[in-house]
Design an enzyme around this catalytic site. Structure first.
Site, PDB file in Angstrom:
ATOM      1  N   ASP A  87       0.802  -1.224   0.000  1.00  0.00           N
ATOM      2  CA  ASP A  87       0.000   0.000   0.000  1.00  0.00           C
ATOM      3  C   ASP A  87       0.834   1.274   0.000  1.00  0.00           C
ATOM      4  OD1 ASP A  87      -2.322  -1.432  -0.072  1.00  0.00           O
ATOM      5  OD2 ASP A  87      -2.737  -1.292   2.068  1.00  0.00           O
ATOM      6  N   ARG A 112       0.022  -1.641   7.777  1.00  0.00           N
ATOM      7  CA  ARG A 112       0.569  -0.412   7.191  1.00  0.00           C
ATOM      8  C   ARG A 112       1.476   0.360   8.158  1.00  0.00           C
ATOM      9  NH1 ARG A 112      -3.133   3.105   3.331  1.00  0.00           N
ATOM     10  NH2 ARG A 112      -1.002   3.618   2.691  1.00  0.00           N
ATOM     11  N   ARG A 157     -10.438   5.834  10.242  1.00  0.00           N
ATOM     12  CA  ARG A 157      -8.991   5.700  10.355  1.00  0.00           C
ATOM     13  C   ARG A 157      -8.424   6.693  11.369  1.00  0.00           C
ATOM     14  NH1 ARG A 157      -6.703   2.847   6.008  1.00  0.00           N
ATOM     15  NH2 ARG A 157      -8.178   1.238   5.369  1.00  0.00           N
ATOM     16  N   HIS A 186     -11.576   7.337   4.082  1.00  0.00           N
ATOM     17  CA  HIS A 186     -10.687   8.490   4.194  1.00  0.00           C
ATOM     18  C   HIS A 186     -11.400   9.721   3.649  1.00  0.00           C
ATOM     19  CE1 HIS A 186      -6.606   6.138   4.259  1.00  0.00           C
ATOM     20  NE2 HIS A 186      -6.926   6.564   5.467  1.00  0.00           N
ATOM     21  N   CYS A 289      -5.188   9.246  -3.737  1.00  0.00           N
ATOM     22  CA  CYS A 289      -4.478   8.351  -2.820  1.00  0.00           C
ATOM     23  C   CYS A 289      -3.021   8.157  -3.245  1.00  0.00           C
ATOM     24  CB  CYS A 289      -5.170   6.996  -2.748  1.00  0.00           C
ATOM     25  SG  CYS A 289      -6.766   6.992  -1.909  1.00  0.00           S
TER      26      CYS A 289
END
Length: 301
Positions: A87, A112, A157, A186, A289
């Site tokens: 990612d 992550r 998140r 997000h 992103c």
């Protein structure tokens, strides 16, 4: 590795100003080539490890976005991908930068977590003043600079405490918005920042496009009051990550499937440029992103 010529058309590259006075402003971005992209775990509703991914296709699509930025005159810097961190291609999550200060990321999910130190090392090595976060946040995924205000997302998140922390770091107003649809986990999947901080003559022009139903009632009311001229995008366009786009104030790079949003942008005097990142969407990320804005103190807004 493929470096096919997938830059935008001449029409797109020549678009620096519109008849309505919109002006393309220079941008500096950080990107990461998806050499190790795959979907091997699930941390958002878009990720299904049982579905195969095509890393070579992901790289080709990413290259088209990279080439588009260069063709539009923007600068793109690269962070090296790390095997085992698929990612990392979603660089927007790696931090939030204003005036040469880099507020680092502290990821929610274990998969992550190692990305946070990797991005902070890159920021230090490239001359940024790094602030190591105490609170869980996922960088420009949840923090968007609109004019002088930081819009901050929470609900899936980044935590509310990170909103206080980012305000302390940058000394700016922070407006908290609660996300309620797990598909839009997000803030940068539900809001696109369209305009620069200032227009010609120093006129304030900051504006956004957003998906109304991604937010709770309080968030909807805040956005309606603060941005009465915002583009309200349909659920259909939001569901194809239409809002996960990148704008320089005139040129707006969007998903080719967001046809309604494309028409809305043209009506407002923007120049939409379509780039397909369908393979990277399998990981729950799109154009924005894959794009972290690098703001140094001497940068234009």
């Amino acid at each position: 590795m493929s470096t096919q010529n997938t830059a935008p058309t001449v029409e797109a590259t020549a678009a620096t100003a519109s008849p309505t006075g919109r002006i393309a402003q220079h941008r500096r971005y950080l990107m990461c080539r998806p050499e190790f992209f795959t979907v091997s775990y699930t941390i958002n509703p878009w990720m299904e490890p049982a579905n195969p991914t095509d890393t070579a296709k992901a790289v080709r699509q990413w290259q088209a976005l990279y080439d588009a930025y260069l063709a539009l005159g923007h600068e793109v810097e690269l962070i090296d991908p790390i095997d085992g961190l698929p990612d990392m291609v979603y660089t927007a999550n790696g931090g939030f930068l204003i005036d040469g200060i880099a507020y680092g990321a502290k990821f929610r999910f274990d998969e992550r977590v190692p990305e946070g130190p990797a991005f902070m090392d890159w920021f230090r090595d490239n001359g940024y003043d790094v602030v190591v976060p105490r609170e869980v946040n996922e960088g420009e995924g949840d923090f968007l600079l609109v004019g002088d205000t930081i819009l901050a997302g929470t609900g899936f998140r980044s935590t509310g405490d990170s909103h206080r922390e980012v305000g302390e770091v940058f000394g700016r107003e922070v407006v908290s918005l609660n996300l309620v649809d797990p598909r839009f986990y997000h803030l940068d999947t539900a809001i696109a920042v369209l305009d620069p901080v200032e227009g010609p003559g120093g006129v304030e022009r900051a504006n956004i496009a957003y998906l109304e139903h991604a937010f709770d009632e309080r968030g909807q009311a805040i956005l309606a009051e603060r941005y009465p001229d915002a583009i309200r995008v349909s659920d259909d366009d939001g569901a194809v990550f239409g809002l996960n786009s990148a704008s320089d104030g005139y040129n707006v790079i969007i998903s080719p499937r967001a046809t309604g949003f494309e028409a809305q942008l043209r009506e407002r005097g923007y120049n939409p440029i379509k780039i397909d990142l369908s393979e990277l969407l399998l990981g729950g990320g799109g154009i924005k992103c894959c794009t972290l804005e690098l703001r140094r103190g001497t940068d234009a807004p």
